[in-house]
Enzyme design. Structure first.
Site, PDB file in Angstrom:
ATOM      1  N   PRO A 114      -4.106  50.219  24.679  1.00 27.73           N
ATOM      2  CA  PRO A 114      -2.954  50.821  23.996  1.00 27.73           C
ATOM      3  C   PRO A 114      -2.025  49.715  23.497  1.00 27.73           C
ATOM      4  O   PRO A 114      -1.892  48.678  24.149  1.00 27.73           O
ATOM      5  CB  PRO A 114      -2.270  51.643  25.095  1.00 27.73           C
ATOM      6  CG  PRO A 114      -2.794  51.107  26.383  1.00 27.73           C
ATOM      7  CD  PRO A 114      -4.155  50.547  26.102  1.00 27.73           C
ATOM      8  N   ASP A 115      -1.421  49.919  22.335  1.00 29.82           N
ATOM      9  CA  ASP A 115      -0.419  48.962  21.844  1.00 29.82           C
ATOM     10  C   ASP A 115       0.940  49.448  22.342  1.00 29.82           C
ATOM     11  O   ASP A 115       1.478  50.447  21.867  1.00 29.82           O
ATOM     12  CB  ASP A 115      -0.468  48.870  20.315  1.00 29.82           C
ATOM     13  CG  ASP A 115       0.392  47.718  19.833  1.00 29.82           C
ATOM     14  OD1 ASP A 115       1.550  47.595  20.296  1.00 29.82           O
ATOM     15  OD2 ASP A 115      -0.091  46.929  18.998  1.00 29.82           O
TER      16      ASP A 115
ATOM     17  N   ASN B 115      -5.486  35.546  28.986  1.00 26.41           N
ATOM     18  CA  ASN B 115      -5.065  34.564  27.981  1.00 26.41           C
ATOM     19  C   ASN B 115      -4.132  33.561  28.635  1.00 26.41           C
ATOM     20  O   ASN B 115      -3.850  33.653  29.826  1.00 26.41           O
ATOM     21  CB  ASN B 115      -4.411  35.265  26.783  1.00 26.41           C
ATOM     22  CG  ASN B 115      -3.197  36.053  27.206  1.00 26.41           C
ATOM     23  OD1 ASN B 115      -2.234  35.500  27.724  1.00 26.41           O
ATOM     24  ND2 ASN B 115      -3.255  37.364  27.025  1.00 26.41           N
TER      25      ASN B 115
ATOM     26  N   LYS C  86       4.578  48.144  13.490  1.00 28.24           N
ATOM     27  CA  LYS C  86       4.848  48.622  14.847  1.00 28.24           C
ATOM     28  C   LYS C  86       6.226  49.269  14.960  1.00 28.24           C
ATOM     29  O   LYS C  86       6.651  49.625  16.056  1.00 28.24           O
ATOM     30  CB  LYS C  86       4.728  47.460  15.836  1.00 28.24           C
ATOM     31  CG  LYS C  86       3.334  46.811  15.813  1.00 28.24           C
ATOM     32  CD  LYS C  86       3.084  45.991  17.051  1.00 28.24           C
ATOM     33  CE  LYS C  86       1.745  45.279  16.968  1.00 28.24           C
ATOM     34  NZ  LYS C  86       1.277  44.810  18.268  1.00 28.24           N
TER      35      LYS C  86
ATOM     36  N   LYS D  88     -20.579  42.658  41.393  1.00 27.67           N
ATOM     37  CA  LYS D  88     -20.557  41.424  40.607  1.00 27.67           C
ATOM     38  C   LYS D  88     -21.833  41.308  39.758  1.00 27.67           C
ATOM     39  O   LYS D  88     -22.944  41.474  40.288  1.00 27.67           O
ATOM     40  CB  LYS D  88     -20.459  40.223  41.564  1.00 27.67           C
ATOM     41  CG  LYS D  88     -20.301  38.921  40.829  1.00 27.67           C
ATOM     42  CD  LYS D  88     -20.244  37.751  41.787  1.00 27.67           C
ATOM     43  CE  LYS D  88     -20.442  36.475  41.004  1.00 27.67           C
ATOM     44  NZ  LYS D  88     -20.883  35.370  41.828  1.00 27.67           N
TER      45      LYS D  88
ATOM     46  N   PHE E 241       7.207  40.258  20.043  1.00 28.28           N
ATOM     47  CA  PHE E 241       6.887  38.847  19.847  1.00 28.28           C
ATOM     48  C   PHE E 241       5.595  38.784  19.041  1.00 28.28           C
ATOM     49  O   PHE E 241       4.794  39.713  19.075  1.00 28.28           O
ATOM     50  CB  PHE E 241       6.727  38.133  21.197  1.00 28.28           C
ATOM     51  CG  PHE E 241       8.005  37.514  21.670  1.00 28.28           C
ATOM     52  CD1 PHE E 241       9.089  38.317  21.997  1.00 28.28           C
ATOM     53  CD2 PHE E 241       8.148  36.141  21.769  1.00 28.28           C
ATOM     54  CE1 PHE E 241      10.293  37.762  22.410  1.00 28.28           C
ATOM     55  CE2 PHE E 241       9.339  35.567  22.178  1.00 28.28           C
ATOM     56  CZ  PHE E 241      10.420  36.376  22.504  1.00 28.28           C
TER      57      PHE E 241
ATOM     58  N   ALA F 115       5.267  40.190  26.469  1.00 31.33           N
ATOM     59  CA  ALA F 115       3.946  40.025  27.093  1.00 31.33           C
ATOM     60  C   ALA F 115       2.857  39.781  26.054  1.00 31.33           C
ATOM     61  O   ALA F 115       2.896  40.341  24.960  1.00 31.33           O
ATOM     62  CB  ALA F 115       3.601  41.267  27.906  1.00 31.33           C
TER      63      ALA F 115
ATOM     64  N   LYS G 211       3.804  42.844  10.945  1.00 28.29           N
ATOM     65  CA  LYS G 211       3.761  43.428  12.300  1.00 28.29           C
ATOM     66  C   LYS G 211       5.029  44.219  12.597  1.00 28.29           C
ATOM     67  O   LYS G 211       4.994  45.284  13.196  1.00 28.29           O
ATOM     68  CB  LYS G 211       3.611  42.275  13.305  1.00 28.29           C
ATOM     69  CG  LYS G 211       3.290  42.707  14.693  1.00 28.29           C
ATOM     70  CD  LYS G 211       2.778  41.542  15.501  1.00 28.29           C
ATOM     71  CE  LYS G 211       1.457  41.034  14.963  1.00 28.29           C
ATOM     72  NZ  LYS G 211       0.985  39.832  15.637  1.00 28.29           N
TER      73      LYS G 211
ATOM     74  N   ASP H 202      -5.667  42.615  23.819  1.00 30.15           N
ATOM     75  CA  ASP H 202      -5.920  43.658  22.824  1.00 30.15           C
ATOM     76  C   ASP H 202      -7.090  44.550  23.232  1.00 30.15           C
ATOM     77  O   ASP H 202      -7.137  45.708  22.873  1.00 30.15           O
ATOM     78  CB  ASP H 202      -6.211  43.016  21.457  1.00 30.15           C
ATOM     79  CG  ASP H 202      -4.955  42.404  20.866  1.00 30.15           C
ATOM     80  OD1 ASP H 202      -3.882  43.023  21.015  1.00 30.15           O
ATOM     81  OD2 ASP H 202      -5.028  41.303  20.290  1.00 30.15           O
TER      82      ASP H 202
HETATM   83  O1  C5P Z   1      -0.459  42.622  17.527  1.00 31.61           O
HETATM   84  P1  C5P Z   1       0.001  41.535  18.429  1.00 31.61           P
HETATM   85  O2  C5P Z   1      -0.690  41.467  19.737  1.00 31.61           O
HETATM   86  O3  C5P Z   1       0.070  40.174  17.778  1.00 31.61           O
HETATM   87  O4  C5P Z   1       1.536  41.934  18.704  1.00 31.61           O
HETATM   88  C1  C5P Z   1       2.358  41.205  19.545  1.00 31.61           C
HETATM   89  C2  C5P Z   1       3.476  42.067  20.031  1.00 31.61           C
HETATM   90  O5  C5P Z   1       2.995  43.351  20.377  1.00 31.61           O
HETATM   91  C3  C5P Z   1       4.106  41.522  21.294  1.00 31.61           C
HETATM   92  O6  C5P Z   1       5.443  41.928  21.314  1.00 31.61           O
HETATM   93  C4  C5P Z   1       3.292  42.194  22.387  1.00 31.61           C
HETATM   94  O7  C5P Z   1       4.012  42.289  23.599  1.00 31.61           O
HETATM   95  C5  C5P Z   1       3.049  43.549  21.771  1.00 31.61           C
HETATM   96  N1  C5P Z   1       1.778  44.152  22.173  1.00 31.61           N
HETATM   97  C6  C5P Z   1       1.783  45.279  22.940  1.00 31.61           C
HETATM   98  N2  C5P Z   1       0.622  45.900  23.303  1.00 31.61           N
HETATM   99  C7  C5P Z   1      -0.563  45.414  22.881  1.00 31.61           C
HETATM  100  C8  C5P Z   1      -0.594  44.259  22.074  1.00 31.61           C
HETATM  101  C9  C5P Z   1       0.582  43.657  21.752  1.00 31.61           C
HETATM  102  O8  C5P Z   1       2.871  45.712  23.344  1.00 31.61           O
HETATM  103  N3  C5P Z   1      -1.680  46.027  23.230  1.00 31.61           N
END
Ligand code: C5P
Length: 422
Positions: free
Chosen positions: A323-324, A228, A360, A306, A342, A292, A356, A296
């Site tokens: 993983p989140d 991104n 979270k 390749k 963020f 960061a 959010k 996703d």
């Molecule tokens: O759900 P979203 O991606 O919008 O959430 C943003 C926040 O979650 C940011 O603080 C980002 O660093 C964190 N995040 C994370 N791991 C992910 C996706 C987002 O820590 N896989």
């Protein structure tokens, strides 16, 4: 002064092996539109020549107090007063000791005693010299007197030992200069020392602050990846501000082209899973700021070779969820006391951010609107307009440089840690 262009710097070069890096600093100041005049100490002249410095700075180099011509044309007091900022780089243990004691036995120390211009000192010395109680007391005295003393970097030293005492990279020094001059990033007015050095802590002294920054790259095959537009600038500015406020900072960075801020420990990663692992390994932390833009999703099957174009239909890209990291910290037994996420949204910014925060289990969400079309968004830009979403409600902050956002956020973090989020 708001910008570093046109800045007049008097650079005092002390006698240490790191003096060679001051040549690179001179080059960076010139390249960024600043003016630099060098004062070379007797010790410094054993490591770099006045000729090199004169050529790079395009200004005469001053070396002695007893130069009659200079005293007639430009008194040594005037030399320092004409500058916007004096930078001592490298500042040796001996130089710091003289500065703290008010000794004026050569041109450099006389200028430093006679000046009312802001002074920044960039220490570089052997690890034992740096951690010696005498040096630490001198640094504390200087900071008390308003001198900005940067933290040295940690790492292998020219003398073969390992530890704190290395001169930060010239880019990081230039970065600290511009942030100080701009009054941003927690460095203004004076940074406080960290407790690991054994003296008076700053507002985040003794705290461990964990920051993630930048994008992640999720491989598809050996040459392609999902990414991104995140530049990492906001996260790096927060890491710099937290270090400036005295915290021990671990910065876990995705693939970005940015200089490590002075006094920050950096771990580079590529993928979300690596970032997750690095965050887990860096715990415990008092504060975590997850800046960061983690991808996703990742490709379910990473191909060894390749992918080739063929006459058949284009290959399908199957994705699976990463993983989140923020949510896993929110649910962890080792949840940091203050957990900040963020939220980069393109629509319903505030509603989504509040949702959010709850989902979270974060304390705060810093929400920004990244709509604005490809290439025009705050992602990658120098400025940011954010909303701080907390349990108590939403604060709208005006648009400002990312450094300023970082400084303000770090002030809020320090206040929260002091007032009970502890
Ligand atoms: O759900 P979203 O991606 O919008 O959430 C943003 C926040 O979650 C940011 O603080 C980002 O660093 C964190 N995040 C994370 N791991 C992910 C996706 C987002 O820590 N896989």
């Amino acid at each position: 002064m708001e910008s570093a262009a046109g800045l007049k710097i008097l650079l005092i070069i002390g006698g240490g092996i790191a003096a060679y890096k001051s040549c690179e600093l001179v080059r960076l100041i010139r390249k960024n539109g600043g003016d630099v005049t060098c004062v070379l100490t007797e010790g410094g002249s054993h490591f770099v020549t006045p000729m090199t410095l004169a050529a790079l700075s395009e200004n005469p180099v001053h070396q002695t107090l007893w130069d009659l011509r200079n005293e007639v044309e430009m008194g040594h007091i005037q030399l320092s007063r004409e500058a916007d900022l004096i930078v001592v780089c490298p500042a040796t243990a001996n130089m710091l000791a003289k500065m703290a004691a008010g000794i004026a036995d050569d041109l450099a120390t006389t200028l430093l005693l006679a000046t009312d211009t802001p002074v920044m000192a960039v220490p570089a010395m052997n690890v034992r010299m740096w951690s010696h109680a005498a040096t630490q007391a001198n640094v504390a005295t200087l900071r008390e007197a308003g001198v900005m003393v940067l933290q040295p970097d940690e790492g292998p030293m020219a003398c073969g030992e390992y530890g704190a005492g290395r001169l930060p990279e010239p880019e990081a020094i230039w970065d600290a200069i511009t942030r100080w001059v701009g009054g941003g990033a927690g460095l203004a007015p004076y940074p406080e020392p960290t407790t690991q050095d054994g003296y008076q802590p700053g507002p985040l002294g003794g705290r461990h602050v964990l920051v993630t920054a930048g994008p992640t790259h999720e491989p598809i095959d050996p040459v392609r990846y999902i990414a991104n537009r995140s530049s990492g600038k906001q996260g790096f500015a927060i890491a710099a501000a937290a270090a400036g406020a005295g915290a021990r900072v671990t910065l876990i960075a995705g693939p970005v082209e940015l200089t490590t801020p002075a006094g920050v420990s950096r771990i580079d990663v590529q993928t979300a899973r690596e970032m997750h692992q690095a965050v887990q390994s860096a715990l415990p932390a008092d504060v975590a700021v997850m800046t960061a833009a983690v991808a996703d999703w990742r490709a379910s099957d990473v191909i060894d070779q390749k992918l080739k174009k063929s006459a058949a239909a284009p290959p399908a890209l199957r994705l699976e969820e990463n993983p989140d990291i923020l949510a896993s910290l929110g649910a962890s037994d080792m949840r940091p006391t203050l957990l900040i996420g963020f939220a980069a949204e393109t629509e319903n910014v505030l509603d989504n951010a509040q949702a959010k925060r709850m989902r979270k289990n974060a304390d705060w969400i810093v929400a920004n609107d990244v709509s604005g079309g490809v290439g025009q968004s705050v992602m990658g830009g120098a400025d940011n307009r954010v909303h701080l979403v907390t349990e108590r409600g939403i604060e709208d902050w005006p648009e400002m440089p990312k450094d300023r956002v970082a400084a303000r956020l770090v002030e809020r973090i320090a206040a929260a840690m002091e007032n009970g989020n502890d």
